[in-house]
Design an enzyme around this catalytic site. Structure first.
Site, PDB file in Angstrom:
ATOM      1  N   LYS A 286       0.833  -1.198   0.000  1.00 50.61           N
ATOM      2  CA  LYS A 286       0.000   0.000   0.000  1.00 50.61           C
ATOM      3  C   LYS A 286       0.872   1.253   0.000  1.00 50.61           C
ATOM      4  CE  LYS A 286      -3.995  -1.771   2.602  1.00 50.61           C
ATOM      5  NZ  LYS A 286      -5.004  -1.521   1.563  1.00 50.61           N
ATOM      6  N   ARG A 360     -10.566 -11.298   1.746  1.00 53.26           N
ATOM      7  CA  ARG A 360     -11.423 -12.348   1.189  1.00 53.26           C
ATOM      8  C   ARG A 360     -10.755 -13.711   1.267  1.00 53.26           C
ATOM      9  NH1 ARG A 360     -11.641  -9.005  -4.312  1.00 53.26           N
ATOM     10  NH2 ARG A 360     -11.237  -7.389  -2.743  1.00 53.26           N
TER      11      ARG A 360
HETATM   12  N1  BES Z   1      -8.258  -3.600   4.280  1.00 50.75           N
HETATM   13  C1  BES Z   1      -8.348  -3.191   2.933  1.00 50.75           C
HETATM   14  C2  BES Z   1      -9.599  -2.378   2.636  1.00 50.75           C
HETATM   15  C3  BES Z   1      -9.657  -0.981   3.192  1.00 50.75           C
HETATM   16  C4  BES Z   1      -9.112   0.068   2.487  1.00 50.75           C
HETATM   17  C5  BES Z   1     -10.313  -0.724   4.367  1.00 50.75           C
HETATM   18  C6  BES Z   1      -9.190   1.352   2.985  1.00 50.75           C
HETATM   19  C7  BES Z   1     -10.420   0.568   4.834  1.00 50.75           C
HETATM   20  C8  BES Z   1      -9.844   1.612   4.158  1.00 50.75           C
HETATM   21  C9  BES Z   1      -8.369  -4.407   2.013  1.00 50.75           C
HETATM   22  O1  BES Z   1      -7.622  -5.475   2.429  1.00 50.75           O
HETATM   23  C10 BES Z   1      -7.826  -3.961   0.692  1.00 50.75           C
HETATM   24  O2  BES Z   1      -6.682  -3.617   0.644  1.00 50.75           O
HETATM   25  N2  BES Z   1      -8.656  -3.993  -0.347  1.00 50.75           N
HETATM   26  C11 BES Z   1      -8.250  -3.578  -1.638  1.00 50.75           C
HETATM   27  C12 BES Z   1      -8.790  -4.552  -2.630  1.00 50.75           C
HETATM   28  C13 BES Z   1      -8.254  -4.362  -4.022  1.00 50.75           C
HETATM   29  C14 BES Z   1      -6.778  -4.698  -4.068  1.00 50.75           C
HETATM   30  C15 BES Z   1      -9.015  -5.261  -4.966  1.00 50.75           C
HETATM   31  C16 BES Z   1      -8.784  -2.173  -1.885  1.00 50.75           C
HETATM   32  O3  BES Z   1      -9.908  -1.873  -1.444  1.00 50.75           O
HETATM   33  O4  BES Z   1      -8.072  -1.372  -2.470  1.00 50.75           O
HETATM   34 MN    MN Z   2      -5.605  -5.319   1.812  1.00 49.12          MN
END
Ligand code: BES
Ligand code: MN
Ligand code: ZN
Length: 518
Positions: A286, A360
């Site tokens: 990230k 997931r």
């Molecule tokens: N934990 C995150 C989702 C999230 C993002 C929660 C921002 C709260 C604030 C999750 O694991 C994630 O990173 N999801 C990705 C999925 C994508 C790579 C398909 C996302 O939402 O960017």
């Molecule tokens: Mn994630």
């Protein structure tokens, strides 16, 4: 605040020594606000001077005569509850008034507070009964009084307000029913505060081991059954999703389980919560901005375990089992790679496109293992799963995805009754198609379009036709809609929705929808 320091009595309010004595007033349009006789003359004066109408959060403060046992007296406006369109809204207004009480206590540096509940006849027809009003107000006070100062060591001053140490609710009649209402409010609010405590712990203060320890202690204290599946057993069972996400981690994963299974129960609710104790994104790392918020990626797990705290107190007729897959998501030489193919507990293979779509992966194993093991009537999962849900619903609604209309109705109603609104999103074959893989059964991302729903579509591969709800709490687990009883930081969302669902569970209403369009 200690749980046993919140009490309900029908003794005269002005007999208690207290820092702050509060009376509540209901707004009555052009007329004088409805309030107890004890403050009628002051309220009348203030109303005539146009200083006080009893609007929500409006306050009137004065000092009692020298001999009185209260240091300060306050009248808090509850607003015109009749104006609220429906019961859930009226209850949330009262919950918010509870939050204002906690804020007023802080302002007055009050550690002990006495709250005189309104007269039942002043509430109708906005709220049908006084016990429900007492429940909402008590819930709001406790939630509003929440603070997390554990790590404020050198910078915490002796003069800092430590929060309330006791609240006494005074009612005129219906003592037992009002006391039961206050107890319900207490159970739900303390559970949500437990969830906030877990979430407020940083990644190095709350690992998969801490989930296990917390659950074990709750089980020991309450008689719930506890079990924990460790890494070795996961390997034997083939929980390829949890193991893959954990590959880059220095801390082993755990699948933490709490069971409440009374002999009389004929139906079982399975709760599954994402317990991702820190989400760096893994190899698909990230950006640095706000990455620290990813310590909150375990809020789903916190919600399901904390709901069990209330279940243990209230002993409902329905069986409830909570399952939390817990790990962090780290990069490192051993971490799972984009392109890797994994095999989930139920045999479904998955191509990892993005290691940041890890929630997931761990939920998939937990859902299919939980369903196979407990054969539940329904399963509800909660997860901070996608940033996309924040784009769609902001910080005001939790996203809901389901394969079952009757269950959706019950859960949406439970959310409304808790002041935690839910919004159902569609799930059909088009979204499922987006996660088809060329090399495996499915892949773990479906691109940016409909990101919340394709995440739900992924999970749908692991629930068969068990009635299932997925709650995407990424927008509401922290930075939730600003309200007097919701602090900055983690909200404890979904805990009270779960508790309400369990309290009002309608046996026999939820069946697998064999003919569902999905
Ligand atoms: N934990 C995150 C989702 C999230 C993002 C929660 C921002 C709260 C604030 C999750 O694991 C994630 O990173 N999801 C990705 C999925 C994508 C790579 C398909 C996302 O939402 O960017
Ligand atoms: Mn994630
Ligand atoms: Zn995550």
């Amino acid at each position: 605040m200690k749980k046993d320091r919140i009490t309900t009595t029908n003794k005269a309010a002005d007999t208690f020594k207290t820092d702050l004595l509060v009376y509540l007033a209901v707004e009555a349009g052009k007329k004088m606000p409805l309030c107890p006789d004890a403050v009628k003359s002051q309220v009348k004066k203030a109303f005539e001077l146009k200083d006080f109408q009893g609007k929500a959060s409006e306050q009137l403060s004065f000092y009692p005569p020298a001999k009185a046992s209260a240091k300060r007296v306050m009248v808090l406006g509850l607003g015109d509850l009749k104006g609220e369109k429906d019961l859930p809204l009226a209850l949330d207004a009262l919950r918010e008034s509870g939050g204002h009480l906690a804020k007023a206590a802080e302002k007055a540096n009050a550690k002990e507070m006495v709250v005189v509940l309104p007269d039942a006849k002043h509430l109708s027809p906005g709220v049908p009964d006084l016990p429900s009003a007492a429940e909402a107000i008590a819930e709001g006070v406790i939630l509003g009084d929440y603070r997390f100062t554990k790590y404020k060591e050198k910078t915490r001053k002796k003069t800092d307000y430590p929060g309330l140490s006791g609240v006494r609710f005074v009612c005129d009649g219906e003592l037992n029913a009002v006391r039961a209402g206050v107890t319900r409010g207490k159970n739900a609010a303390f559970a949500a505060c437990s969830a906030r405590d877990m979430a407020n712990e940083p990644g190095n203060g709350w690992t998969s081991a801490d989930f296990a320890t917390w659950a074990k202690i709750l089980a020991k204290d309450t008689g719930l059954a506890y079990r924990c599946i460790e890494k070795k057993e996961m390997e034997t069972l083939g929980m390829g999703g949890i193991l893959a996400v954990n590959q880059g981690s220095a801390v082993p994963p755990r699948l933490v389980v709490l069971e409440y299974r009374p002999e009389s129960a004929t139906e079982t609710i399975l709760l599954v919560g994402k317990g991702l104790t820190f989400d760096s994104g893994g190899i698909s790392i990230k950006p640095a901005a706000s990455m620290e918020d990813m310590k909150y990626d375990m809020c789903g797990g916190a919600a399901v375990l904390s709901a069990m705290q209330a279940v243990a107190e209230e002993k409902p007729d329905v069986a409830v089992v909570a399952v939390v897959p817990a790990t962090d998501n780290m990069s490192g030489s051993n971490a799972v790679h984009p392109g890797d193919i994994i095999r989930h507990y139920n045999g479904v293979t998955s191509e990892i496109i993005n290691t940041d779509a890890e929630g997931r992966l761990i939920l998939a194993d937990a859902l299919s293992w939980g369903i196979e093991t407990y054969k539940p009537t329904c399963v509800v999962d909660a997860a901070t799963l996608t940033g996309a849900v924040i784009i769609g619903l902001g910080h005001h609604y939790t996203g809901l995805i389901s394969n079952n209309d009757a269950l959706s109705e019950q859960v949406i109603e439970a959310g409304r009754m808790s002041g935690e609104p839910l919004w159902r999103l569609p799930l059909d074959k088009h979204f499922k198609k987006q996660i088809e893989s060329k090399v495996a059964d499915i892949k773990n991302t479906g691109g940016r379009p409909g990101g919340t729903i394709t995440a739900g579509a992924y999970l749908s591969n692991f629930v068969d036709d068990t009635p299932w709800i997925h709650l995407d709490i990424a927008g509401t687990a922290w930075d939730f809609t600003e309200k007097a009883y919701i602090p900055k930081g983690p909200s404890g969302t979904a805990t009270r929705t779960f508790i309400n669902l369990i309290r009002h569970w309608k046996t026999g209403k939820v069946r697998p929808a064999k003919d569902a369009k999905n």
